[in-house]
Enzyme design. Structure first.
Site, short mmCIF file in Angstrom:
data_model
loop_
_atom_site.label_atom_id
_atom_site.label_comp_id
_atom_site.label_asym_id
_atom_site.label_seq_id
_atom_site.Cartn_x
_atom_site.Cartn_y
_atom_site.Cartn_z
N THR A 38 5.42 1.63 6.48
CA THR A 38 5.72 2.26 5.18
C THR A 38 7.01 1.67 4.63
OG1 THR A 38 6.53 4.29 4.10
CG2 THR A 38 6.70 4.24 6.48
N ASP B 244 4.13 8.97 8.46
CA ASP B 244 3.95 10.20 9.25
C ASP B 244 2.66 10.95 8.91
OD1 ASP B 244 4.92 11.07 6.82
OD2 ASP B 244 6.14 12.67 7.69
N ARG C 52 6.18 -2.21 -3.43
CA ARG C 52 5.20 -2.17 -2.34
C ARG C 52 4.44 -3.49 -2.18
NH1 ARG C 52 2.65 3.61 -2.60
NH2 ARG C 52 0.68 2.58 -3.01
N ARG D 107 39.70 1.24 -14.71
CA ARG D 107 40.18 0.05 -13.99
C ARG D 107 39.71 -1.23 -14.68
NH1 ARG D 107 37.73 -0.79 -9.87
NH2 ARG D 107 39.05 -2.46 -9.10
N ARG E 237 -5.38 7.84 0.85
CA ARG E 237 -4.74 9.09 1.29
C ARG E 237 -5.87 10.11 1.29
NH1 ARG E 237 0.70 7.98 1.02
NH2 ARG E 237 1.44 6.71 -0.72
N ASP F 228 9.08 3.21 3.02
CA ASP F 228 10.10 4.27 2.91
C ASP F 228 11.05 4.32 4.12
OD1 ASP F 228 8.73 4.96 0.61
OD2 ASP F 228 7.56 6.53 1.59
N VAL G 213 -3.11 -7.18 16.20
CA VAL G 213 -4.00 -6.29 16.96
C VAL G 213 -5.27 -7.05 17.34
CG1 VAL G 213 -5.51 -4.25 16.75
CG2 VAL G 213 -3.12 -4.12 15.99
N VAL G 214 -5.88 -7.70 16.34
CA VAL G 214 -7.15 -8.39 16.57
C VAL G 214 -6.99 -9.50 17.61
CG1 VAL G 214 -8.90 -9.88 15.48
CG2 VAL G 214 -8.06 -7.85 14.28
N ARG H 250 21.89 -6.85 -12.85
CA ARG H 250 23.35 -6.98 -12.92
C ARG H 250 23.75 -8.05 -13.95
NH1 ARG H 250 26.15 -4.05 -9.21
NH2 ARG H 250 28.05 -4.91 -10.05
N GLY I 284 25.41 -4.05 -4.65
CA GLY I 284 26.77 -3.78 -5.16
C GLY I 284 26.81 -2.63 -6.15
N ASP J 56 10.86 6.18 6.56
CA ASP J 56 11.17 7.59 6.85
C ASP J 56 10.46 8.12 8.10
OD1 ASP J 56 8.66 7.43 5.76
OD2 ASP J 56 8.88 9.14 4.42
N ARG K 291 9.97 8.24 -1.50
CA ARG K 291 9.47 9.61 -1.33
C ARG K 291 10.65 10.57 -1.18
NH1 ARG K 291 4.26 11.04 -0.27
NH2 ARG K 291 3.66 8.94 0.26
N GLY L 186 0.39 4.74 1.89
CA GLY L 186 0.80 3.66 0.99
C GLY L 186 0.78 2.31 1.72
O1 F6P Z 1 5.10 5.99 0.89
C1 F6P Z 1 5.21 4.87 0.08
C2 F6P Z 1 5.33 5.28 -1.37
O2 F6P Z 1 5.35 4.11 -2.15
C3 F6P Z 1 6.51 6.17 -1.70
O3 F6P Z 1 7.70 5.46 -1.82
C4 F6P Z 1 6.03 6.80 -2.97
O4 F6P Z 1 6.67 8.03 -3.21
C5 F6P Z 1 4.57 6.98 -2.73
O5 F6P Z 1 4.20 6.03 -1.76
C6 F6P Z 1 3.68 6.82 -3.92
O6 F6P Z 1 2.41 7.20 -3.52
P1 F6P Z 1 1.06 6.81 -4.26
O7 F6P Z 1 0.71 5.42 -3.88
O8 F6P Z 1 0.06 7.79 -3.72
O9 F6P Z 1 1.32 6.96 -5.72
#
Ligand code: F6P
Length: 320
Positions: free
Chosen positions: A126, A104, A253, A212, A73, A128, A24-25, A155, A186, A130, A172, A12
């Site tokens: 990413t 990953d 994204r 409340r 991907r 995420d 990098v470049v 909100r 919040g 993660d 994800r 992604g």
């Molecule tokens: O890894 C980034 C992400 O946006 C995740 O949050 C989400 O689950 C996934 O990619 C969506 O993947 P795709 O772009 O293949 O639909």
């Protein structure tokens, strides 16, 4: 003597990837090396869809979201045939070393190439967050801020109409995005994949805050738990609450990177090249406590990166 490196983005896209490519470049140029930009991630690598990146090729991109190299991907790259095709292209293009930017899944591909003798360094990109081993990944801060701004708007309307809102965020199988925006936005409740959803606790929480005198509430749910629509139905069935659902989706994204992500990406891109020059390989650049370090690529998927327990507790304490 290293003369030519390559860089690709995979998985992604994430805001800040362009800043990393630029770093990098330009770091490579600083050290007298040339950079080849590989288009469309591992798909482009297997097909030899590459181009030389000059300093000007990465001018005017530091503030832009997405990735100028585009991304994919790739299923074919997970096969023997795919890896062989990539090796042929790396040789044809006379590439001495490779920098991969992604999550990953990207690292697993890089690890497979490393096992075949390719010198490779990973940069975590990413939304995420993660990736185990690094405190933060490129794009996470921007995505949090994008979701935060959306939640602030929700909100306003939630309080004007005395409504219950469910906001579904990406991530994800991880709850980093959800947890961060639950605190900053919040939210009264956050549902993350790392913790089993307790419907009873959620309903009690909502009853209590209504008692409340609270007239509106916000629940943040990570997509890895269930969809916002499913949670709405379960809430309706178990307690009769009616909720409005907003799925933030791919908006999270996009957009230009925050200053934090731009600096992070620039540092990581620079260090990736310096590390290759020192002969490092099979490692990823990580940000740990604000310092940039190298860690083995395999760490990224070996164990699950934990959520910050302090933030989890805060949602409970503050979202009464
Ligand atoms: O890894 C980034 C992400 O946006 C995740 O949050 C989400 O689950 C996934 O990619 C969506 O993947 P795709 O772009 O293949 O639909």
């Amino acid at each position: 003597m290293m003369k030519r490196i390559a860089v690709l983005t995979s998985g992604g896209d994430a805001p800040g990837m362009n800043a990393a490519i630029r770093a990098v470049v330009r770091t490579a140029l600083f050290h007298g090396m040339e950079t080849v930009g590989v288009m469309r991630g591992y798909d482009g690598l297997m097909e030899g869809d590459c181009r030389i990146l000059e300093s000007a090729s990465v001018g005017g991109i530091v503030h832009r979201g997405g990735t100028i190299l585009r991304t994919s991907r790739s299923d074919r790259f997970k096969t023997e045939d795919g890896l062989r095709a990539a090796l042929v292209q790396l040789e044809d293009w006379k590439i001495d070393a490779l920098v991969v930017i992604g999550g990953d899944g990207t690292y697993r591909g890089a690890h497979a190439l490393g096992a075949l003798g390719v010198q490779v360094i990973g940069i975590p990109g990413t939304i995420d967050n993660d990736v185990t081993g690094t405190d933060v990944t490129i794009g996470f801060d921007t995505a949090v801020n994008t979701a935060f701004q959306a939640i602030q708007k929700l909100r306003d309307t939630a309080s004007s109409h005395d409504r219950l809102f469910i906001v579904e965020v990406m991530g994800r199988e991880a709850g980093f995005l959800a947890l961060e925006v639950a605190v900053s936005g919040g939210a009264e409740y956050v549902a993350v994949p790392e913790i089993p959803l307790d419907m009873e606790k959620l309903c009690e929480h909502l009853h209590y805050s209504r008692k409340r005198g609270k007239t509106h509430s916000l629940i943040v749910i990570a997509e890895g738990v269930m969809s916002g629509a499913d949670l709405k139905n379960r809430l309706q069935d178990t307690s009769g609450y009616d909720a409005k659902v907003t799925v933030l989706g791919y908006i999270q994204r996009g957009g230009g990177p925050t200053s934090f992500d731009t600096v992070l990406a620039s540092r990581m891109g620079g260090l990736a090249v310096e590390s290759l020059l020192k002969g490092e390989s099979g490692k990823m650049v990580c940000s740990v406590g604000g310092r940039m370090v190298l860690r083995p690529l395999e760490e990224a998927w070996g164990t699950r990166k934990p959520l910050n327990p302090e933030l989890l507790a805060l949602v409970d304490i503050l979202g009464v």
